[in-house]
Design an enzyme around this catalytic site. Structure first.
Site, mmCIF file in Angstrom:
data_model
loop_
_atom_site.group_PDB
_atom_site.id
_atom_site.type_symbol
_atom_site.label_atom_id
_atom_site.label_comp_id
_atom_site.label_asym_id
_atom_site.label_seq_id
_atom_site.Cartn_x
_atom_site.Cartn_y
_atom_site.Cartn_z
ATOM 1 N N ASP A 108 0.867 -1.177 0.000
ATOM 2 C CA ASP A 108 0.000 0.000 0.000
ATOM 3 C C ASP A 108 0.906 1.231 0.000
ATOM 4 O O ASP A 108 1.979 1.215 0.590
ATOM 5 C CB ASP A 108 -0.876 -0.048 1.258
ATOM 6 C CG ASP A 108 -1.886 1.080 1.327
ATOM 7 O OD1 ASP A 108 -1.841 1.970 0.455
ATOM 8 O OD2 ASP A 108 -2.711 1.071 2.253
ATOM 9 N N ASP B 27 -8.076 -7.269 0.491
ATOM 10 C CA ASP B 27 -7.256 -7.325 1.698
ATOM 11 C C ASP B 27 -8.035 -6.684 2.828
ATOM 12 O O ASP B 27 -8.910 -5.846 2.595
ATOM 13 C CB ASP B 27 -5.931 -6.569 1.509
ATOM 14 C CG ASP B 27 -6.114 -5.072 1.694
ATOM 15 O OD1 ASP B 27 -5.746 -4.547 2.761
ATOM 16 O OD2 ASP B 27 -6.659 -4.405 0.785
#
Length: 376
Positions: free
Chosen positions: A92, A271
């Site tokens: 991320d 996720d």
């Protein structure tokens, strides 16, 4: 990175595919365990690989940048060498963490100034620097730097933020395309759709990021407090616009029911910290429903946690024993519960893949959404 679209469900928009990276294949739909600081909390890499059967895990740019720092990761030879995980990794960009630091950050066109939650030190993330950081971390899939807007969000702010995210994306792509990976394998950049819960903004954003023609695309800014039906509506709208021949990643989602519903809308990758975070507090997700293992009703239940999953944790340990560990605050309790929840999440997306291949996904999904949502 390559993506091969394999089977499309006839009664929904669900599909199966295979993502190929230099660190291995990922069979979609897939759930990615979150390893924020280079570790999936309470879970050894051996369990991730063997029992949970994870195909890809996440790291987080913000947390890894602050600790252990880029020098250590680069000296180790990248995150794969540092944490001993040989399969694919996604990072991320840190955009969500910056969003969550509302009291200690300032967002400008140049980038974001923020204070470390560890020691209060000040740092600046620009789109270019975030690309450099993720090059150094060395993930197979890296995310563009974006602003994640809150919910609720005023239309004008959502629109301005979206356009800035698109300008940042251009800068990310320029920097990414002018640099190379540091460790001898390829990396892939995913842009992120924003636009809050406004359909016209989501349409603009999906069209804008699709025009960059990267190898995959992500949907951000959802699962931030909006009703589930609103999340589904935005996801459905965006998936109709994003190219079908590239993987779609819905960031930060979610509950087992959320995942099943969004697979039906055409999402390939998910996720969420929920399976491990909730596990540490005694909440177990199972194929028959949700268990609060702290409840007294499990005190003398010596049956396996979830025999349908087949893993050693779910057939070897009883509910009563796990309850004892959790109530005693034994570290092993958090470990067993985390392994169980992640095993269940990976079982769920694997079973969804099988049902899509067999042409039975739609009816199975409806039955499973009801099951996984009920409290036992």
């Amino acid at each position: 990175m390559k993506f091969k679209l394999e089977v499309k469900d006839e009664k929904s928009k669900a599909r199966t595919g295979t993502i190929t990276t230099d660190h291995g294949e990922i069979k979609t739909p897939i759930f990615m365990p979150v390893g924020t600081a280079g570790s999936v909390k309470a879970v050894h890499q051996r369990e991730l690989h063997d029992d949970i059967a994870a195909q890809i895990i996440l790291g987080n740019t913000y947390h890894l940048f602050l600790r252990p720092g880029l020098d250590i990761i680069e000296k180790a030879g990248g995150l794969h060498k540092f944490n001993g995980w040989e399969k694919p990794i996604l990072t991320d960009s840190g955009g969500y963490q910056v969003y969550s630091l509302a009291g200690t950050r300032k967002i400008k066109e140049e980038g974001v100034t923020f204070q470390s939650h560890i020691d209060g030190s000040k740092h600046i993330f620009s789109p270019e620097y975030v690309m450099d950081i993720q090059r150094t971390i060395g993930a197979d899939i890296i995310m563009a730097f974006d602003e994640c807007t809150p919910f609720p969000c005023e239309y004008d702010y959502a629109e301005k933020s979206m356009h800035m995210t698109h300008r940042w994306l251009k800068r990310c792509c320029d920097r990414f395309d002018s640099t190379e990976g540091k460790y001898g394998y390829s990396q892939t950049l995913f842009p992120i759709v924003q636009g809050s819960t406004y359909k016209d903004l989501r349409k603009q954003s999906a069209e804008a990021i699709a025009s960059f023609e990267r190898e995959g695309n992500a949907i951000g800014g959802l699962s931030v407090g909006e009703p589930a039906e609103m999340m589904y509506e935005m996801t459905d709208h965006v998936c109709d616009i994003l190219p079908t021949d590239k993987p779609r990643y819905l960031m930060g989602v979610g509950t087992p029911a959320n995942i099943l519903e969004c697979i039906a809308l055409g999402v390939d990758m998910f996720d969420c910290v929920m399976p491990t975070r909730n596990a540490r507090n005694g909440m177990l997700f199972t194929s028959e429903g949700i268990i609060n293992i702290k409840n007294k009703k499990w005190e003398d239940d010596f049956s396996p946690i979830d025999p349908n999953l087949g893993g050693y944790v779910d057939t070897f340990y009883s509910k009563a024993y796990l309850r004892h560990l959790i109530m005693s605050k034994e570290i092993l309790g958090a470990q067993i519960a985390s392994i169980h929840n992640l095993t269940f999440y990976l079982w769920l997306v694997g079973e969804a893949r099988t049902q899509i291949e067999n042409g039975t996904f739609a009816s199975w999904k409806n039955e499973m959404v009801e099951k996984v949502s009920r409290r036992l």
